[in-house]
Write a protein that holds these residues in place. Structure first.
Motif, PDB file in Angstrom:
ATOM      1  N   ILE A  17      26.608 -39.301  44.236  1.00  0.00           N
ATOM      2  CA  ILE A  17      26.084 -39.659  42.921  1.00  0.00           C
ATOM      3  C   ILE A  17      27.022 -39.031  41.898  1.00  0.00           C
ATOM      4  CG2 ILE A  17      24.123 -39.565  41.350  1.00  0.00           C
ATOM      5  CD1 ILE A  17      22.345 -38.944  43.783  1.00  0.00           C
ATOM      6  N   LYS A  18      27.393 -39.833  40.904  1.00  0.00           N
ATOM      7  CA  LYS A  18      28.349 -39.344  39.913  1.00  0.00           C
ATOM      8  C   LYS A  18      27.647 -38.987  38.609  1.00  0.00           C
ATOM      9  CE  LYS A  18      32.291 -41.901  41.710  1.00  0.00           C
ATOM     10  NZ  LYS A  18      33.413 -42.811  41.394  1.00  0.00           N
ATOM     11  N   HIS A  57      32.625 -33.591  34.503  1.00  0.00           N
ATOM     12  CA  HIS A  57      32.075 -34.305  35.651  1.00  0.00           C
ATOM     13  C   HIS A  57      31.536 -33.337  36.693  1.00  0.00           C
ATOM     14  CE1 HIS A  57      34.941 -37.188  33.908  1.00  0.00           C
ATOM     15  NE2 HIS A  57      34.135 -38.136  34.378  1.00  0.00           N
ATOM     16  N   LEU A  58      30.366 -33.679  37.228  1.00  0.00           N
ATOM     17  CA  LEU A  58      29.827 -32.938  38.365  1.00  0.00           C
ATOM     18  C   LEU A  58      29.137 -33.952  39.266  1.00  0.00           C
ATOM     19  CD1 LEU A  58      29.383 -30.174  39.698  1.00  0.00           C
ATOM     20  CD2 LEU A  58      27.136 -30.099  38.585  1.00  0.00           C
ATOM     21  N   ASN A  59      29.792 -34.238  40.377  1.00  0.00           N
ATOM     22  CA  ASN A  59      29.256 -35.228  41.309  1.00  0.00           C
ATOM     23  C   ASN A  59      28.476 -34.523  42.407  1.00  0.00           C
ATOM     24  OD1 ASN A  59      30.692 -37.147  39.790  1.00  0.00           O
ATOM     25  ND2 ASN A  59      32.538 -36.809  41.016  1.00  0.00           N
ATOM     26  N   PRO A 102      24.970 -44.202  40.752  1.00  0.00           N
ATOM     27  CA  PRO A 102      24.199 -45.363  40.305  1.00  0.00           C
ATOM     28  C   PRO A 102      22.814 -44.963  39.811  1.00  0.00           C
ATOM     29  CG  PRO A 102      24.048 -45.155  42.665  1.00  0.00           C
ATOM     30  CD  PRO A 102      24.952 -44.039  42.216  1.00  0.00           C
ATOM     31  N   LYS A 103      22.092 -45.879  39.234  1.00  0.00           N
ATOM     32  CA  LYS A 103      20.717 -45.609  38.805  1.00  0.00           C
ATOM     33  C   LYS A 103      19.761 -45.698  39.997  1.00  0.00           C
ATOM     34  CE  LYS A 103      17.383 -46.829  35.217  1.00  0.00           C
ATOM     35  NZ  LYS A 103      17.336 -45.455  34.679  1.00  0.00           N
ATOM     36  N   SER A 132      26.505 -31.081  48.532  1.00  0.00           N
ATOM     37  CA  SER A 132      27.626 -30.340  47.969  1.00  0.00           C
ATOM     38  C   SER A 132      28.029 -30.925  46.620  1.00  0.00           C
ATOM     39  CB  SER A 132      28.819 -30.340  48.924  1.00  0.00           C
ATOM     40  OG  SER A 132      29.199 -31.668  49.221  1.00  0.00           O
ATOM     41  N   PRO A 133      28.128 -30.081  45.608  1.00  0.00           N
ATOM     42  CA  PRO A 133      28.591 -30.548  44.305  1.00  0.00           C
ATOM     43  C   PRO A 133      30.122 -30.535  44.263  1.00  0.00           C
ATOM     44  CG  PRO A 133      27.960 -28.261  44.158  1.00  0.00           C
ATOM     45  CD  PRO A 133      27.778 -28.653  45.596  1.00  0.00           C
TER      46      PRO A 133
END
Lengths: 114, 114
Positions: free
Chosen positions: A21-22, A73-75, A8-9, A65-66
């Protein structure tokens, strides 16, 4: 079409919670990053991820942790949130592994831990 | 290890005046240098970059920067400030190696007075 998008922002959560966080990029870039910007605007690299190779800044707590389901995509997953984790987190991507062409940044996620 | 120092965390100029934001770097190899701008509540946007070749590089919004190896500097200038230039500016360095990440300076807040 946003090149690097984060969701989210804004994120407000309590201490001890786990949050994610995405980040998604539609630029076809090979490398993605997570940066943390503190209240004094200082930018600190957290992770760099390229083709399943991960480089971790050694100062980043292992609560962070990524996770990369695919190249676009990297969350960022954060366990047991602490007050000091409050910051703006930026995702970025680059065309190459060395960042020679510069990075494209997302608009950031403002995390507030209460 | 590379590092970036931005002299002056705050710079104030009058509209129409020269803008000069200072950046000095430390790098063990020929550096790749970047300037980014961050407007309030937004991500970082690439202004300009130096990789090789001409040492005077031009960027967006009328900004330019000159790489001076002997002074290890990459100062950002604009002949005439506009109100819309008010933002945070970051200098960054990379050595271009695979797996390397951009290292940012502490940022300079530019304020433009009417």
């Amino acid at each position: 079409d946003t090149a690097v998008s984060q969701t989210p922002k804004y994120l407000v959560t309590q201490m001890g919670n786990d949050k994610s966080i995405k980040c998604e990029q539609n630029l076809g870039h090979d490398t993605m990053y997570w940066y943390k910007q503190d209240s004094k605007k200082f930018l600190k690299i957290m992770f760099s991820y390229n083709n399943k190779e991960l480089i971790i800044n050694e100062t980043v707590p292992n609560r962070f942790s990524p996770k990369s389901p695919d190249k676009a995509h990297l969350n960022l997953h954060i366990n047991s949130l602490e007050l000091g984790d409050s910051a703006v987190y930026f995702c970025a991507s680059s065309q190459d592994w060395g960042g020679n062409y510069g990075y494209t940044f997302g608009s950031g996620t403002r995390l507030t831990v209460v | 290890a590379q590092s970036v120092t931005q002299l002056g965390s705050h710079v104030s100029v009058s509209e129409g005046a020269l803008v000069l934001l200072r950046c000095n770097y430390s790098s063990s190899v020929p550096p790749y240098l970047f300037w980014y701008v961050q407007y309030p509540n937004q991500g970082l946007q690439l202004l300009l970059k130096y990789t090789t070749g001409a040492t005077l590089v031009k960027g967006i919004n009328g900004f330019e920067a000159e790489f001076k190896k002997s002074e290890t500097s990459f100062h950002l200038t604009k002949p005439s400030a506009h109100m819309s230039d008010a933002a945070e500016y970051f200098c960054a360095v990379s050595d271009g190696d695979a797996g390397n990440m951009l290292t940012f300076g502490g940022g300079t807040r530019l304020m433009v007075k009417p």
